[in-house]
Scaffold this motif. Structure first.
Motif, mmCIF file in Angstrom:
data_model
loop_
_atom_site.group_PDB
_atom_site.id
_atom_site.type_symbol
_atom_site.label_atom_id
_atom_site.label_comp_id
_atom_site.label_asym_id
_atom_site.label_seq_id
_atom_site.Cartn_x
_atom_site.Cartn_y
_atom_site.Cartn_z
ATOM 1 N N ASP A 68 0.793 -1.226 0.000
ATOM 2 C CA ASP A 68 0.000 0.000 0.000
ATOM 3 C C ASP A 68 0.827 1.277 0.000
ATOM 4 O OD1 ASP A 68 -2.427 -1.477 0.148
ATOM 5 O OD2 ASP A 68 -2.048 -1.794 2.285
ATOM 6 N N ASN A 69 2.087 1.180 0.380
ATOM 7 C CA ASN A 69 2.979 2.337 0.426
ATOM 8 C C ASN A 69 4.303 1.931 -0.202
ATOM 9 O OD1 ASN A 69 1.275 4.092 2.292
ATOM 10 N ND2 ASN A 69 1.559 2.275 3.556
ATOM 11 N N GLY A 70 5.211 2.860 -0.282
ATOM 12 C CA GLY A 70 6.535 2.418 -0.661
ATOM 13 C C GLY A 70 7.278 3.237 -1.671
ATOM 14 N N GLY A 71 6.767 4.415 -2.075
ATOM 15 C CA GLY A 71 7.597 5.252 -2.922
ATOM 16 C C GLY A 71 8.841 5.673 -2.169
ATOM 17 N N TYR A 101 7.623 -3.943 -12.311
ATOM 18 C CA TYR A 101 8.089 -2.847 -13.166
ATOM 19 C C TYR A 101 8.535 -1.665 -12.300
ATOM 20 C CZ TYR A 101 5.434 -5.392 -16.768
ATOM 21 O OH TYR A 101 4.945 -6.358 -17.623
ATOM 22 N N ASN A 102 9.210 -0.730 -12.956
ATOM 23 C CA ASN A 102 9.626 0.517 -12.292
ATOM 24 C C ASN A 102 10.441 0.236 -11.033
ATOM 25 O OD1 ASN A 102 8.380 2.453 -14.120
ATOM 26 N ND2 ASN A 102 6.418 1.688 -13.341
ATOM 27 N N THR A 103 11.404 -0.666 -11.173
ATOM 28 C CA THR A 103 12.246 -1.084 -10.057
ATOM 29 C C THR A 103 13.312 -0.024 -9.783
ATOM 30 O OG1 THR A 103 13.551 -2.304 -11.686
ATOM 31 C CG2 THR A 103 11.923 -3.534 -10.461
ATOM 32 N N ALA A 162 8.665 -0.847 -6.489
ATOM 33 C CA ALA A 162 8.301 -1.334 -7.817
ATOM 34 C C ALA A 162 6.784 -1.307 -7.930
ATOM 35 C CB ALA A 162 8.831 -2.751 -8.043
ATOM 36 N N SER A 163 6.308 -1.430 -9.158
ATOM 37 C CA SER A 163 4.870 -1.460 -9.409
ATOM 38 C C SER A 163 4.500 -2.765 -10.133
ATOM 39 C CB SER A 163 4.442 -0.252 -10.242
ATOM 40 O OG SER A 163 5.109 -0.249 -11.501
ATOM 41 N N ARG A 164 3.218 -3.082 -10.159
ATOM 42 C CA ARG A 164 2.754 -4.312 -10.810
ATOM 43 C C ARG A 164 2.499 -4.127 -12.306
ATOM 44 N NH1 ARG A 164 1.250 -8.671 -7.814
ATOM 45 N NH2 ARG A 164 1.262 -8.414 -5.554
ATOM 46 N N THR A 165 2.409 -2.888 -12.743
ATOM 47 C CA THR A 165 2.177 -2.585 -14.152
ATOM 48 C C THR A 165 3.154 -1.507 -14.586
ATOM 49 O OG1 THR A 165 0.538 -0.876 -13.653
ATOM 50 C CG2 THR A 165 -0.280 -3.136 -13.943
ATOM 51 N N LEU A 192 2.133 3.763 -13.434
ATOM 52 C CA LEU A 192 1.843 3.959 -12.018
ATOM 53 C C LEU A 192 0.387 4.345 -11.801
ATOM 54 C CD1 LEU A 192 5.025 5.808 -10.714
ATOM 55 C CD2 LEU A 192 4.509 3.375 -10.694
ATOM 56 N N ALA A 193 -0.288 4.763 -12.869
ATOM 57 C CA ALA A 193 -1.707 5.081 -12.743
ATOM 58 C C ALA A 193 -2.526 3.821 -12.460
ATOM 59 C CB ALA A 193 -2.215 5.750 -14.021
ATOM 60 N N ASP A 194 -1.986 2.664 -12.836
ATOM 61 C CA ASP A 194 -2.697 1.395 -12.659
ATOM 62 C C ASP A 194 -2.278 0.652 -11.397
ATOM 63 O OD1 ASP A 194 -4.056 1.763 -15.094
ATOM 64 O OD2 ASP A 194 -2.346 0.965 -16.194
ATOM 65 N N SER A 195 -1.112 0.959 -10.874
ATOM 66 C CA SER A 195 -0.662 0.307 -9.639
ATOM 67 C C SER A 195 0.343 1.216 -8.950
ATOM 68 C CB SER A 195 -0.031 -1.060 -9.935
ATOM 69 O OG SER A 195 1.157 -0.926 -10.682
ATOM 70 N N PRO A 196 0.237 1.356 -7.633
ATOM 71 C CA PRO A 196 1.155 2.253 -6.914
ATOM 72 C C PRO A 196 2.525 1.622 -6.733
ATOM 73 C CG PRO A 196 -0.264 1.120 -5.371
ATOM 74 C CD PRO A 196 -0.731 0.718 -6.747
ATOM 75 N N ARG A 197 3.478 2.458 -6.391
ATOM 76 C CA ARG A 197 4.786 1.947 -6.002
ATOM 77 C C ARG A 197 4.648 1.228 -4.656
ATOM 78 N NH1 ARG A 197 8.367 7.309 -6.485
ATOM 79 N NH2 ARG A 197 6.591 8.095 -5.306
ATOM 80 N N ALA A 198 5.258 0.073 -4.541
ATOM 81 C CA ALA A 198 5.166 -0.729 -3.327
ATOM 82 C C ALA A 198 6.563 -1.180 -2.925
ATOM 83 C CB ALA A 198 4.264 -1.937 -3.556
ATOM 84 N N THR A 199 6.749 -1.429 -1.640
ATOM 85 C CA THR A 199 8.064 -1.760 -1.108
ATOM 86 C C THR A 199 8.374 -3.247 -1.267
ATOM 87 O OG1 THR A 199 7.937 0.044 0.484
ATOM 88 C CG2 THR A 199 9.508 -1.705 0.951
#
Length: 331
Positions: free
Chosen positions: A20-23, A270-272, A290-293, A296-303
């Motif tokens: 849920d967090n992690g940028g 993605y976005n590692t 990183a994100s799942r897609t 970032l509009a489709d999935s947030p950055r997560a730790t």
């Protein structure tokens, strides 16, 4: 050839450790306990967590909020560092244009903000350990450069500020400058550019080198940094290896011509990027977002987290994986 440990079977549920967090995540250790922070924008929140790979919150504290000291918002990439026995927080923020001079970089007229007023800043602990209280000490503007994503490099008694700043074209590059102490850049010192986004893999979305993180092993020193636009889908990690001599000489750093860590579409990672390293016993782990897609509009950055392997003192990065490549610590 070095035999690398394989990811352990876990049903793919280990990563992310915080969905849920992690940028711009950062995990630090103090007296055997683990503490976690990440970009929230309006302040700096420190969380006491269950372990280095379990972000279950035991306690949480807001240690700083925007709206004072000339800071108006966009507090990014906070980090906690223990230097000479005392804890410091280093982060970057948007400063009030009526209170500070603009930093050196071209203005971006189409931008929603003015990046010329983004600078590093430092908080100093005044008691209570890492989870204690902090006071604002300074804004960091070495050579007048606007900057983000600052961190520290320590070499013996010498201390350096390593950060992402801008050249004339508006590209973000990695710079280094000596410091008098953790909140003061050495007077008259000129920042030295160590890396610029010269390779195609550093130019997806826009040209970027940012988020430097220092990794030390034995007598070897590395700066691992993020490249390409953070939302491009191709955010990746590059690496500089210190060859000896003065850290202030660009020629004393070897730059890898290829990314050392990048997306893994097979596992939808993605976005590692934007990492930090934490030692747990004899092992070293990398925390990153990183994100799942790709978007970032489709999935947030997560730790996420994974173990770093070494060949001698040279770090070996495996592909990002949903499954941990290490045994979980006993509860």
């Amino acid at each position: 050839m070095m035999a690398l440990p394989q990811a352990l079977p876990s049903g793919g549920a280990d990563n992310p450790i915080d969905p849920d967090n992690g940028g711009d995540p950062f995990i630090a250790e103090d007296l055997g306990e683990y503490y976690y922070t990440y970009t929230t924008g309006g302040g700096i929140i420190l969380k006491h967590i269950a372990s280095f790979c379990d972000t279950t919150v035991l306690a949480s504290k807001t240690v700083y909020s925007a709206g004072k000291d000339g800071i108006v918002g966009d507090i990014w990439a906070p980090e906690f560092h223990r230097i000479n026995g005392k804890w410091y927080i280093i982060a970057s923020a948007m400063f009030d244009s009526n209170r500070v001079e603009a930093g050196i970089m071209p203005r971006e007229p189409d931008s929603s903000g003015d990046d010329r007023y983004r600078f590093g800043f430092v908080l100093e602990n005044v008691g209570g350990g890492i989870f204690g209280d902090y006071i604002y000490r300074s804004r960091l503007a070495p050579g007048g450069l606007s900057n983000i994503d600052g961190t520290y490099l320590q070499r013996g008694s010498a201390l350096y500020f390593v950060f992402s700043g801008y050249v004339g074209q508006g590209w973000q590059c990695i710079y280094i400058v000596p410091m008098e102490n953790p909140f003061t850049v050495k007077k008259g010192a000129a920042p030295v550019m160590l890396s610029e986004p010269q390779y195609p893999w550093e130019q997806h979305g826009w040209r970027v080198n940012e988020g430097p993180a220092v990794l030390e092993r034995g007598g070897s020193v590395y700066i691992v940094y993020s490249a390409s636009g953070f939302s491009s889908g191709y955010y990746a990690l590059g690496m500089l290896a210190f060859k000896g001599g003065s850290p202030l000489c660009k020629a004393n750093w070897y730059k890898s011509p290829l990314p050392v860590f990048s997306q893994n579409p097979a596992e939808k990672i993605y976005n590692t990027g934007h990492c930090n390293f934490i030692a747990v016993g004899a092992q070293v782990y990398m925390v990153y977002h990183a994100s799942r897609t790709p978007s970032l509009a489709d999935s947030p950055r997560a730790t996420h987290i994974q173990k770093i392997c070494f060949s001698g003192d040279i770090p070996v990065f495996q592909k990002p994986s949903r499954a941990f490549n290490f045994e979980k610590p006993a509860a």
